[in-house]
Design an enzyme around this catalytic site. Structure first.
Site, PDB file in Angstrom:
ATOM      1  N   ASP A  13       0.854  -1.329   0.094  1.00 39.85           N
ATOM      2  CA  ASP A  13       0.016   0.116   0.172  1.00 39.85           C
ATOM      3  C   ASP A  13       0.846   1.195   0.061  1.00 39.85           C
ATOM      4  O   ASP A  13       0.317   2.220   0.649  1.00 39.85           O
ATOM      5  CB  ASP A  13      -1.021  -0.052   1.216  1.00 39.85           C
ATOM      6  CG  ASP A  13      -1.729  -1.142   1.144  1.00 39.85           C
ATOM      7  OD1 ASP A  13      -2.248  -1.534   0.261  1.00 39.85           O
ATOM      8  OD2 ASP A  13      -1.981  -1.687   2.293  1.00 39.85           O
ATOM      9  N   LYS A  16       2.516   2.008  -5.338  1.00 41.88           N
ATOM     10  CA  LYS A  16       3.240   1.551  -6.107  1.00 41.88           C
ATOM     11  C   LYS A  16       2.412   1.808  -7.671  1.00 41.88           C
ATOM     12  O   LYS A  16       3.244   1.921  -8.455  1.00 41.88           O
ATOM     13  CB  LYS A  16       3.490   0.089  -6.155  1.00 41.88           C
ATOM     14  CG  LYS A  16       4.357  -0.103  -4.991  1.00 41.88           C
ATOM     15  CD  LYS A  16       4.494  -1.628  -4.881  1.00 41.88           C
ATOM     16  CE  LYS A  16       3.365  -2.381  -4.309  1.00 41.88           C
ATOM     17  NZ  LYS A  16       3.005  -2.174  -3.075  1.00 41.88           N
ATOM     18  N   HIS A  41      -3.688  -1.925  -6.860  1.00 37.55           N
ATOM     19  CA  HIS A  41      -2.677  -0.855  -7.493  1.00 37.55           C
ATOM     20  C   HIS A  41      -3.595   0.023  -8.134  1.00 37.55           C
ATOM     21  O   HIS A  41      -4.435   0.092  -8.974  1.00 37.55           O
ATOM     22  CB  HIS A  41      -1.715  -1.289  -8.415  1.00 37.55           C
ATOM     23  CG  HIS A  41      -0.773  -2.482  -7.959  1.00 37.55           C
ATOM     24  ND1 HIS A  41       0.191  -3.164  -8.783  1.00 37.55           N
ATOM     25  CD2 HIS A  41      -0.455  -2.557  -6.641  1.00 37.55           C
ATOM     26  CE1 HIS A  41       0.803  -3.680  -7.891  1.00 37.55           C
ATOM     27  NE2 HIS A  41       0.451  -3.555  -6.430  1.00 37.55           N
TER      28      HIS A  41
HETATM   29  P1  IMP Z   1      -2.569 -12.587   2.019  1.00 40.49           P
HETATM   30  O1  IMP Z   1      -1.504 -12.373   0.803  1.00 40.49           O
HETATM   31  O2  IMP Z   1      -3.738 -12.426   1.502  1.00 40.49           O
HETATM   32  O3  IMP Z   1      -2.106 -14.184   2.294  1.00 40.49           O
HETATM   33  O4  IMP Z   1      -2.340 -11.955   3.202  1.00 40.49           O
HETATM   34  C1  IMP Z   1      -1.112 -11.970   3.942  1.00 40.49           C
HETATM   35  C2  IMP Z   1      -0.854 -10.808   4.962  1.00 40.49           C
HETATM   36  O5  IMP Z   1      -0.323  -9.691   3.542  1.00 40.49           O
HETATM   37  C3  IMP Z   1      -2.143  -9.971   5.450  1.00 40.49           C
HETATM   38  O6  IMP Z   1      -1.601  -9.162   6.528  1.00 40.49           O
HETATM   39  C4  IMP Z   1      -2.496  -9.082   4.367  1.00 40.49           C
HETATM   40  O7  IMP Z   1      -3.136  -7.801   4.920  1.00 40.49           O
HETATM   41  C5  IMP Z   1      -1.089  -8.476   3.908  1.00 40.49           C
HETATM   42  N1  IMP Z   1      -1.411  -8.287   2.487  1.00 40.49           N
HETATM   43  C6  IMP Z   1      -1.387  -8.851   1.469  1.00 40.49           C
HETATM   44  N2  IMP Z   1      -1.510  -8.210   0.231  1.00 40.49           N
HETATM   45  C7  IMP Z   1      -1.462  -6.965   0.503  1.00 40.49           C
HETATM   46  C8  IMP Z   1      -1.425  -5.822  -0.003  1.00 40.49           C
HETATM   47  O8  IMP Z   1      -1.436  -5.698  -1.534  1.00 40.49           O
HETATM   48  N3  IMP Z   1      -1.374  -4.742   0.617  1.00 40.49           N
HETATM   49  C9  IMP Z   1      -1.142  -4.758   2.028  1.00 40.49           C
HETATM   50  N4  IMP Z   1      -1.078  -5.703   2.599  1.00 40.49           N
HETATM   51  C10 IMP Z   1      -1.504  -6.726   1.903  1.00 40.49           C
END
Ligand code: IMP
Length: 418
Positions: A13, A16, A41
């Protein structure tokens, strides 16, 4: 003629999308190399906000090729929607045929695990990311190329008892999965949309790199969420460093690696956050810090230079783009953390920021006098108000890489450069 990688230098976040969109202007190809529909994005194109989740940010340009690599997990519903956006703008899209498909059962397992985790939730996006990558490293699962025939698809799902085993995992978590036939049918509905875009993207990129074309590798999430370098288990399942572009795309020795970092810090999901502001609602509101993918409120805090320097080092960053500096205008004094005390001693400069280190460290904050000026029209970093320049200068010196861009507003032109 160059290869450039864009990585997030925080917990995702960072903004990018805007930086990638700007850098993609001169790119012959933009290739997304990791993650899946957990990313969001945000781009502003002709005054209209667009959010891409799986396809790269240049799907809103007719020039240049938009590609996804074999390390991107493809949520087919999202990909289909984004192919429509690409079509609107006349973009050419190439999807690597070896890339994994996120099946409905992956999302089901992700959601069911989170629901049954009680106190130990990871706060995933529930987009099936972890379960899909589990299958990739277990050398099984369905690839985009399997959409070319129902026979191939069935084979991929039944090889070595794959789908039946996954169903038992879903049931273990109290969820009832789709049957094999329903899953086949679900996948086949995307055949006509996806198959015309299938390609050997690694081959295309290798050719472009060899002929010295401009290739931009678009990272997702952030280095602090990397599956190895991030704070496990509070991380994602993919490689978010510049190394991720090498591992997945087979390209090494990039000309530039742009790390994108917000002028403050946010995190969504669980996990340690040393500079978190427990009364950070004012920053959340001012910065509109709500997830682009899930809408979840983001946790907010001051910029953590210890974490940023670590992320730049292990992420391979050669220059920094600082975003959302305008959000700090008029907030009064601003703070950064530039030292951790861990087990009663200053943390060594090259130590790894594991979950334990992040959780047990005490931070020391340094105060900077704020600025009240509106900076949204500033286009050169040297023209920023003195206090904002001092802030950026401190970041640059502390991290040890140049700050080449500072974003001063949401619009594409609102960027100050050197
Ligand atoms: P997952 O990628 O959905 O398995 O989530 C694992 C961790 O990564 C969690 O804490 C999500 O909130 C974080 N996360 C995954 N993708 C993003 C993103 O694009 N931005 C911010 N946090 C992310």
């Amino acid at each position: 003629m160059s290869t450039t990688v864009i990585v997030g230098a925080q917990w995702g976040d960072e903004g990018k999308g805007k930086i990638t969109h700007a850098e993609s202007e001169n790119a012959d190809a933009v290739v997304r190399y990791g993650g899946g529909a957990n990313a969001g994005h945000t781009l502003v194109v002709d005054g209209k906000e667009r959010v891409t989740h799986v396809l790269p940010s240049n799907i809103v340009r007719a020039e240049g090729r938009a590609m996804t690599g074999p390390g991107v997990v493809h949520d087919l519903e999202v990909v289909r929607d984004e192919l429509r956006i690409a079509q609107e703008y006349g973009a050419s899209v190439f999807l690597d045929r070896s890339a994994p498909i996120v099946l409905p059962i992956h999302k089901l397992i992700d959601g069911a695990r989170e629901a049954s985790a009680k106190g130990g939730k990871l706060g995933t996006t529930k987009r099936g990311i972890g379960p899909c990558y589990e299958d990739l490293v277990s050398r099984r699962g369905v690839k985009l190329g399997d959409l070319t025939s129902e026979r191939r698809l069935r084979e991929a799902l039944t090889e070595r008892g794959y789908y039946a085993e996954r169903q038992s995992v879903a049931r273990h978590h109290g969820a009832e999965p789709m049957s094999l036939d329903e899953t086949v049918e679900w996948c086949m509905q995307f055949q006509d949309d996806i198959v015309p875009h299938l390609a050997d993207v690694r081959h295309l990129i290798a050719q472009m790199v060899q002929s010295r074309r401009n290739v931009l590798f678009e990272g997702a999430q952030g280095v602090l969420l990397d599956v190895i370098q991030g704070s496990r288990p509070y991380c994602t399942s993919s490689h978010c460093t510049a190394g991720g572009a090498s591992t997945t795309m087979g390209v090494y020795g990039f000309d530039r690696v742009i790390g994108v970092a917000k002028a403050y810090l946010t995190r969504v999901g669980a996990g340690p956050f040393p500079t978190e502001l427990h009364d950070g609602e004012w920053l959340r509101k001012k910065g509109n810090e709500y997830g682009a993918t899930t809408g979840r409120p983001r946790r907010c805090g001051w910029l953590d230079l210890v974490a940023l320097k670590y992320a730049c080092r292990v992420g391979g960053v050669t220059e920094l783009a600082i975003t959302k500096l305008d959000i700090l205008s008029g907030v009064g004094d601003v703070y950064v953390s530039d030292r951790y005390l861990f087990e009663g001693k200053p943390l060594g400069k090259l130590e790894t920021l594991t979950s334990r280190v992040l959780r047990e460290s005490k931070t020391q904050l340094v105060r900077f006098a704020g600025w009240d000026e509106d900076i949204t029209e500033v286009r050169k970093i040297r023209d920023l108000p003195e206090n904002a320049r001092a802030y950026i200068g401190y970041i640059r010196r502390y991290v040890g890489v140049p700050v080449t861009m500072v974003s001063v507003g949401p619009e594409p032109q609102q960027v100050a450069t050197l």
